[in-house]
Design an enzyme around this catalytic site. Sequence first.
Site, short mmCIF file in Angstrom:
data_model
loop_
_atom_site.label_atom_id
_atom_site.label_comp_id
_atom_site.label_asym_id
_atom_site.label_seq_id
_atom_site.Cartn_x
_atom_site.Cartn_y
_atom_site.Cartn_z
N TYR A 55 -20.21 6.09 -10.30
CA TYR A 55 -19.53 6.33 -9.01
C TYR A 55 -20.56 6.83 -8.00
CZ TYR A 55 -15.10 5.91 -11.60
OH TYR A 55 -14.05 5.46 -12.39
N ARG A 230 -8.36 1.65 2.03
CA ARG A 230 -9.23 0.95 1.08
C ARG A 230 -9.21 -0.56 1.29
NH1 ARG A 230 -9.06 2.44 -5.27
NH2 ARG A 230 -9.22 4.53 -4.37
N1 NAP Z 1 -12.10 3.16 -15.64
C1 NAP Z 1 -12.19 2.40 -14.57
O1 NAP Z 1 -12.69 1.28 -14.61
C2 NAP Z 1 -11.66 2.92 -13.28
C3 NAP Z 1 -11.50 2.08 -12.16
C4 NAP Z 1 -10.99 2.63 -10.99
C5 NAP Z 1 -10.65 3.98 -10.93
N2 NAP Z 1 -10.83 4.78 -12.03
C6 NAP Z 1 -10.48 6.22 -12.02
O2 NAP Z 1 -9.15 6.34 -11.58
C7 NAP Z 1 -9.10 7.18 -10.43
C8 NAP Z 1 -8.00 6.68 -9.53
O3 NAP Z 1 -8.23 5.34 -9.12
P1 NAP Z 1 -7.76 4.85 -7.71
O4 NAP Z 1 -8.45 5.68 -6.66
O5 NAP Z 1 -7.88 3.39 -7.64
O6 NAP Z 1 -6.21 5.34 -7.78
P2 NAP Z 1 -4.94 4.98 -6.92
O7 NAP Z 1 -4.06 6.18 -7.02
O8 NAP Z 1 -4.37 3.69 -7.36
O9 NAP Z 1 -5.43 4.78 -5.41
C9 NAP Z 1 -5.89 5.89 -4.69
C10 NAP Z 1 -6.05 5.49 -3.23
O10 NAP Z 1 -4.77 5.22 -2.64
C11 NAP Z 1 -4.72 5.72 -1.33
N3 NAP Z 1 -3.71 6.81 -1.33
C12 NAP Z 1 -3.43 7.69 -2.33
N4 NAP Z 1 -2.42 8.50 -1.98
C13 NAP Z 1 -2.06 8.14 -0.73
C14 NAP Z 1 -1.07 8.60 0.17
N5 NAP Z 1 -0.26 9.60 -0.15
N6 NAP Z 1 -0.96 7.98 1.38
C15 NAP Z 1 -1.77 6.95 1.71
N7 NAP Z 1 -2.74 6.47 0.91
C16 NAP Z 1 -2.87 7.06 -0.32
C17 NAP Z 1 -6.12 6.25 -1.02
O11 NAP Z 1 -6.91 5.17 -0.53
P3 NAP Z 1 -7.28 4.94 1.05
O12 NAP Z 1 -6.92 6.18 1.81
O13 NAP Z 1 -8.72 4.65 1.05
O14 NAP Z 1 -6.47 3.75 1.44
C18 NAP Z 1 -6.61 6.63 -2.40
O15 NAP Z 1 -8.02 6.72 -2.53
C19 NAP Z 1 -10.52 7.15 -9.86
O16 NAP Z 1 -10.82 8.29 -9.09
C20 NAP Z 1 -11.34 7.07 -11.11
O17 NAP Z 1 -11.50 8.36 -11.66
C21 NAP Z 1 -11.32 4.26 -13.18
#
Ligand code: NAP
Length: 334
Positions: A55, A230
């Site tokens: 990351y 995003r």
């Molecule tokens: N193992 C893997 O391959 C892998 C891959 C991906 C992630 N991960 C892990 O999983 C975690 C979560 O992944 P993710 O960030 O994709 O999770 P997610 O919960 O699906 O998406 C999070 C994103 O959604 C938006 N968001 C969240 N809450 C919101 C709200 N209340 N209102 C408006 N927008 C909101 C924000 O993006 P914006 O504000 O930018 O739109 C935020 O960064 C990562 O931090 C990482 O630790 C692992």
Amino acid sequence: MDMEYRNLGRTGVKVSPLCLGCMMFGNRTGPEDSYAIIDRALEAGINFLDTANVYSRGESEKTTGEALKRNGQRDKVILATKVHGSMGEGPNDRGNSRRHIIEQCEASLRRLQTDWIDLYQIHRPQSDIPIDETLRALDDLVRAGKVRYLGTSTFAAWQCVESLWASQRFNLNRFVCEQPPYNLLDRRIERELLPMARTYGYGIIPWSPLAGGLLTGKYKRNEDAPENSRFSRRQDSPRVTPAMFDGVEGLQPLADDKSCTMAQLALAWCLRQPGVTAPIIGPRTMSQLEDNLGALQVTVNDQDCETIDRLNGPGQAASPFYQADFGPHQFPVE
Ligand SMILES: NC(=O)c1ccc[n+]([C@@H]2O[C@H](COP(=O)([O-])OP(=O)(O)OC[C@H]3O[C@@H](n4cnc5c(N)ncnc54)[C@H](OP(=O)(O)O)[C@@H]3O)[C@@H](O)[C@H]2O)c1
């Protein structure tokens, strides 16, 4: 806030039902905001943090480590990180080899400013390395006291079971949990991975439980993505499809009935699914964290699940997230 801690798979270690993903920290979220988000999450009872070496090429680990040093909470936290992705240009700067795993574990410990990693995960399967090489390197790290538990990410169910078989055969520490993509728009892990996990005592910590933000409802059909979101940065994403909007739009009335946000409904649904330990939230801002935390107060009952199943069917994917390397690979040999 009362937190119902859960065992991580068949281990005795207790984790909060939401894990804080640190992927935005040291990247789109600056250091001071990142420290504040981590502090607030810990104050709310979250004790589980997930990052990865890749990351922002180490910056997320550095920011997370610095936050824990500043707040003095390292010993309260179950700290998870990962290895596999590319950390340099050379052929040995990536992957699941013994050489790269041990080198990157040492590097992660330095970046995180800690003596141990609670959960060390293999970020992706790799088909040209037998799993016993990977497991043996990980087992040595556990025995050396640098790592407490081992996990995988985005492995197929058969790859998880094969690794258990190899651990048993060679008397090595086993993987205790798997980190797959799982959300209301991509329910494929219900076909094989979740039944596997429940059978073999694997913890499941889903990533992208909001499908990267699609399940907040902030993206609208035939409208530009909100500024700085995003998917405004990935206009051509194959995930933004009419089928995705079909899957999202039907959720809003249910969220309205419950007086919660769509994101809270999606998270509350995810964390109640049988076999799921803790979805990994990925807030970019403090207000997103506050919204996500509210999911812990939302109840999703059987009737709600039936409604949701009619919109996004069990095992189906309205917006498939990711296809890993699930192909045949080197068979573990003695
Ligand atoms: N193992 C893997 O391959 C892998 C891959 C991906 C992630 N991960 C892990 O999983 C975690 C979560 O992944 P993710 O960030 O994709 O999770 P997610 O919960 O699906 O998406 C999070 C994103 O959604 C938006 N968001 C969240 N809450 C919101 C709200 N209340 N209102 C408006 N927008 C909101 C924000 O993006 P914006 O504000 O930018 O739109 C935020 O960064 C990562 O931090 C990482 O630790 C692992």
